[in-house]
Design an enzyme around this catalytic site. Structure first.
Site, PDB file in Angstrom:
ATOM      1  N   LYS A 243       0.703  -1.245   0.328  1.00  0.00           N
ATOM      2  CA  LYS A 243       0.035  -0.054   0.160  1.00  0.00           C
ATOM      3  C   LYS A 243       0.893   1.104   0.067  1.00  0.00           C
ATOM      4  CE  LYS A 243      -4.432  -1.289   1.746  1.00  0.00           C
ATOM      5  NZ  LYS A 243      -5.439  -1.499   3.096  1.00  0.00           N
ATOM      6  N   ARG A 244       1.972   1.109   0.752  1.00  0.00           N
ATOM      7  CA  ARG A 244       2.782   2.231   0.890  1.00  0.00           C
ATOM      8  C   ARG A 244       3.376   2.783  -0.628  1.00  0.00           C
ATOM      9  NH1 ARG A 244       8.267   1.906   1.522  1.00  0.00           N
ATOM     10  NH2 ARG A 244       8.056  -0.340   1.485  1.00  0.00           N
TER      11      ARG A 244
END
Ligand code: GLU
Length: 473
Positions: A243-244
């Site tokens: 997600k980062r």
């Protein structure tokens, strides 16, 4: 060309359509379109505890937004469990699978012993050749495939080449659990067969599954579809995409102001290429796409590149379409409510008039909205620091004598305004910028905007004069 190929996209509805899934869907869709075939959609919802209707909707919405249409109705894998059971039992009848009565405790002990002996934990085949008469009556059996024990299973992969798996490494895996539910391994094979899928394109995290699935195909005497396992997408730092890094859902990219064709263009280049082409239209993708050109190495996700490509598509896009897309996005855009509250018919018109200048500067629809902010503000204008500095440090002095000259202008046209402002600069022996900059600051409260004459023109006579008056008073 039509050789009747059938591809499929088979997402598990446990979350949104993330960027990797979107790319898999795109590749399947392109391949089907390129060959005049079909792309089917199968929702792999057998894991009841993790599958949700919201996720199904998010996936369908994401695909539709990207323009990735599927043929026929989406198929629910869960709706086909009876058929999966039937095939599991058929495999037992054929002698290719068997009932295993080992209890959970027994299996745990077996694995524990294997681990203690430094061996990889694998089912040891204890029920493989046992006589059914030995079956306990109080235990519900699972069904296990009778996997070959010698030789190797070869996955003929169109991307990875022949990938060989020693059969000694593939144990007798479960195809039907003791609770009567099929495993993913069985369900995928039965569904792909029944859906007449000819080509499987999916992430290479399924490569080992492909070997196990091949064993099931062979046991049923079914043709193994062509397979293409595509390298996963990694983050810019080379680690698995998280997600980062931007492993978000399609809807998040929509909310960030990306155009669907730009996202498709970016995604198709993540793992596939056509010479050095960076900008590739959907029609070109369809014409050029071939599985054999998929890259073997992992692709790296780079949001800057996506933004650059999006900027290109924004500059090319029709002005009215951008207005509609922008207004359509406001409800889900961060800060969009501020614009919506101020959206009048007049501002809609101004937005369209300003679009040629606005779209030159925006990489996303969010940036486009930000660029259009000057249309939505009202006097008294709150100046950004840099704009206020320009006005305070002589800007207002330049604008004060300009104001009456502008008030005298009747035909509020770009050329007239430009001639007037140039003339004003000359009369003060200033460079044009020394008048244009404070003018922009006064009109927009900022130091960047579309061309200042465009701004004057789009805002119109009354609003422009009102703003200059307000800033010079
Ligand atoms: N449902 C699997 C996934 O979402 C895909 C299975 C397949 O393509 O065979 O990873």
């Amino acid at each position: 060309m039509s050789d009747g190929i059938v591809t499929r996209f088979a997402p598990s509805p446990t979350g949104f359509l993330h960027i990797g899934g979107a790319r898999t869907a795109l590749f399947n869709w392109l391949y089907a379109r390129n060959r005049g075939g079909k792309m089917l959609l199968r929702i792999e919802d057998t894991d009841r505890s993790r599958s949700t209707d919201e996720a199904v909707d998010a996936i369908l919405d994401g695909l539709s937004w990207l323009g990735l249409t599927w043929d026929g109705e989406p198929i629910s894998q869960y709706g086909r469990v009876d058929r999966h059971r039937e095939i599991a039992e058929e495999l037992v009848r054929r002698g290719e699978a068997y009932y295993c009565y080992a209890s959970a405790q027994e299996l745990d002990d077996m694995r524990e012993a294997q681990r203690a002996a430094g061996k990889p934990p694998r089912y040891d085949g204890r029920w493989r050749d046992r006589d059914p008469s030995e079956a306990p009556t109080n235990i519900k059996p699972a069904i296990r495939i009778k996997a070959p024990r010698e030789g190797e299973t070869v996955v003929r992969d169109l991307v990875q080449g022949d990938v060989r798996f020693p059969n000694a490494d593939l144990d007798d895996f479960i195809i039907l659990r003791s609770d009567g539910n099929p495993t993913y391994m069985l369900a995928v094979v039965v569904d792909d067969h029944d859906m007449a899928v000819t080509d499987i394109i999916r992430g290479d995290d399924h490569l080992t599954n492909a070997a196990r699935q091949t064993i099931i195909y062979k046991a049923m005497d079914w043709d193994v579809p062509s397979m293409a396992h595509i390298p996963l997408i990694h983050g810019p730092d080379g680690a698995k995409l998280s997600k980062r890094h931007g492993a978000l859902g399609a809807e998040a990219y929509r909310a960030m102001g990306f155009l669907p064709e730009a996202l498709c263009n970016y995604l198709v280049r993540l793992g596939w290429s056509h010479g050095d082409d960076e900008i590739i239209s959907i029609d070109q993708m369809i014409e050029w796409f071939d599985v054999k050109d998929i890259n073997k190495g992992a692709a790296r996700f780079d949001i800057k590149k996506l933004e650059a490509i999006n900027g290109h598509y924004i500059r090319q896009a029709d002005d009215q379409r951008l207005v509609d897309a922008l207004i359509g996005l406001l409800p889900e855009m961060e800060g969009g409510a501020w614009f919506l509250d101020r959206m009048t018919a007049e501002r809609r018109k101004q937005l369209l008039l300003a679009m040629p200048g606005l779209k030159e500067r925006a990489r996303t629809l969010v940036e486009l909205a930000d660029g259009a902010r000057f249309l939505f503000i009202e006097a008294p204008i709150e100046n950004e620091d840099k704009a206020e500095a320009i006005l305070a440090e002589g800007g207002r002095d330049v604008l004060r004598p300009l104001l009456p000259r502008m008030e005298a202008v009747e035909d509020w046209e770009i050329e007239t305004l430009e001639t007037l402002v140039r003339d004003h600069a000359e009369s003060l022996e200033l460079k044009l910028g020394k008048v244009a900059q404070p003018l922009r600051a006064a009109l927009t409260g900022r130091t960047t905007s579309p061309g200042v004459f465009d701004v004057l023109w789009v805002l119109g006579r009354e609003e422009s004069l009102k703003r200059i008056r307000g800033q010079t008073a």
